[in-house]
Design an enzyme around this catalytic site. Sequence first.
Site, short mmCIF file in Angstrom:
data_model
loop_
_atom_site.label_atom_id
_atom_site.label_comp_id
_atom_site.label_asym_id
_atom_site.label_seq_id
_atom_site.Cartn_x
_atom_site.Cartn_y
_atom_site.Cartn_z
CG ASP A 21 -28.63 -8.50 -18.96
OD1 ASP A 21 -27.75 -7.62 -18.98
OD2 ASP A 21 -28.48 -9.59 -18.39
CG ASN A 23 -27.85 -2.39 -23.24
OD1 ASN A 23 -28.55 -2.97 -24.06
ND2 ASN A 23 -28.34 -1.52 -22.38
CD1 TRP A 26 -26.11 -5.64 -29.93
CD2 TRP A 26 -24.95 -3.73 -29.72
NE1 TRP A 26 -26.32 -4.89 -31.07
CE2 TRP A 26 -25.61 -3.72 -30.97
CE3 TRP A 26 -24.16 -2.63 -29.38
CZ2 TRP A 26 -25.51 -2.66 -31.87
CZ3 TRP A 26 -24.05 -1.57 -30.28
CH2 TRP A 26 -24.72 -1.59 -31.50
CB THR A 67 -30.43 -0.23 -5.97
OG1 THR A 67 -30.80 -1.60 -6.03
CG2 THR A 67 -31.66 0.59 -5.70
CD GLU A 68 -29.32 -4.38 -6.76
OE1 GLU A 68 -30.01 -3.98 -7.73
OE2 GLU A 68 -29.79 -4.54 -5.62
CG ASN A 69 -27.47 -1.17 -13.14
OD1 ASN A 69 -28.49 -0.91 -13.77
ND2 ASN A 69 -26.93 -2.40 -13.18
NE ARG A 187 -28.48 -12.91 -12.78
CZ ARG A 187 -27.44 -13.58 -13.28
NH1 ARG A 187 -27.35 -14.89 -13.12
NH2 ARG A 187 -26.50 -12.94 -13.93
CG LEU A 188 -37.54 -12.45 -11.45
CD1 LEU A 188 -38.65 -12.46 -10.40
CD2 LEU A 188 -38.09 -11.99 -12.79
CB SER A 189 -31.53 -8.95 -11.76
OG SER A 189 -30.78 -9.98 -12.33
CD GLU A 200 -47.48 -17.46 -17.13
OE1 GLU A 200 -46.68 -18.27 -17.65
OE2 GLU A 200 -48.27 -17.79 -16.22
C1 FPP Z 1 -27.98 -4.17 -18.83
O1 FPP Z 1 -26.97 -4.45 -19.78
C2 FPP Z 1 -28.50 -2.84 -19.06
C3 FPP Z 1 -28.31 -1.79 -18.20
C4 FPP Z 1 -27.56 -1.93 -16.96
C5 FPP Z 1 -28.84 -0.46 -18.49
C6 FPP Z 1 -30.03 -0.40 -19.37
C7 FPP Z 1 -30.26 1.01 -19.69
C8 FPP Z 1 -30.65 1.49 -20.88
C9 FPP Z 1 -30.94 0.64 -22.05
C10 FPP Z 1 -30.76 2.97 -21.08
C11 FPP Z 1 -31.47 3.75 -20.02
C12 FPP Z 1 -31.66 5.12 -20.51
C13 FPP Z 1 -32.84 5.75 -20.65
C14 FPP Z 1 -32.85 7.07 -21.27
C15 FPP Z 1 -34.12 5.19 -20.20
P1 FPP Z 1 -25.53 -4.83 -19.27
O2 FPP Z 1 -24.69 -3.62 -19.28
O3 FPP Z 1 -25.60 -5.52 -17.94
O4 FPP Z 1 -25.09 -5.81 -20.39
P2 FPP Z 1 -24.10 -7.07 -20.25
O5 FPP Z 1 -24.83 -8.08 -19.39
O6 FPP Z 1 -23.94 -7.52 -21.66
O7 FPP Z 1 -22.84 -6.56 -19.63
#
Ligand code: FPP
Length: 233
Positions: A21, A23, A26, A67-69, A187-189, A200
Site C-alpha cells: 500500500d 503507491n 508516494w 476485487t475492490e480495486n 487492516r487486512l482489506s 503475525e
Molecule cells: C495500493 O496503493 C496498491 C495497489 C492498489 C496496487 C499494487 C500494485 C502494484 C504494485 C503493481 C502490480 C503489477 C504487477 C506487474 C504485479 P494505493 O494506490 O492504494 O496507494 P494509496 O493508499 O497511497 O492511494
Amino acid sequence: MASGDDKSASAIPRHVGIIMDGNGRWATKRLLPRPAGHRAGVKNITPVIESAFDYGVHCVSLYAFSTENKARPESEVNALVDLIRKRLRPMTRELIARGAKVVFSGDISYFPEDVRRIMSEICAENTDKTAKTVNIALDYGGREEIVRAARLAAASGEITDSRIRANLYTSELPDLDMIIRTGGEKRLSNFMLYQAAYSELFFTDTLWPDFGKAELISILNEYGSRTRRFGKL
Ligand code: FPP
C-alpha cells in the site's frame, strides 16, 4: 547479508504476505500522477522478494490487484491493467531465472485475453514444484475465495475444513506465517482471510515504493522473536 543459516527453522516464516500500500501517496507527494506510484511499486517487487528468499522465506504472496480495486476510477484501473500487461512478464522472468515459480490467486477471467495469456505462459514455466514460490493475487478477494472454495466443497459432497482448504487458490501453499502491510493503514482489506488465521501482523508507515531490504530484514527478525501459540498455552 542476513541469512537464514544461523536461525532455527521456526524463526523464519515459510510464507509471507505483503499488502503493497501507499503507491498513490508516494506519487502524489512527488506531484506525479498516481500510476507513476504503481510503476515505482512494481520496480520494488523483485528486490524485496529476492531479499526474502535470501533470508530463507519459501513463499511470498503479493496483493497486486484486489476485487475492490476495480471500483477505482476507470483511468486508474486501466493504468493498473496496462502495468500488469507490460511488467508482469519481465518481472516474473527475472524471478523464474533465479529459480522461483510464479502462481496466481484470483478470478483472472476479469482480465483481457492478452493479459490472461501472459499469465498462463508464466504458469506453464513452473516445472519445479518444490521451488520457492511467488503468489500474485490479481482480481483477488479473500471472502470471494472462501465462498468459491465452499461452493466447490459442497459440490464435492462435503463441506469440511480440509475440503475448503483443498479448493482455495492457495491449496498447494502453507498458511501465511506473517503479513506485512506498508502505507500506514492497519487492516487486512480482504487479503487471504482464510490463510491469515494465525498470521503475525506487521504494519509500517513506509510507502511501498520506499520499502527496502533493511526494513524487511528488521521485520523478519522481529517475527523470529515472537512466540506463536496458535490458540494453545
Ligand atoms: C495500493 O496503493 C496498491 C495497489 C492498489 C496496487 C499494487 C500494485 C502494484 C504494485 C503493481 C502490480 C503489477 C504487477 C506487474 C504485479 P494505493 O494506490 O492504494 O496507494 P494509496 O493508499 O497511497 O492511494
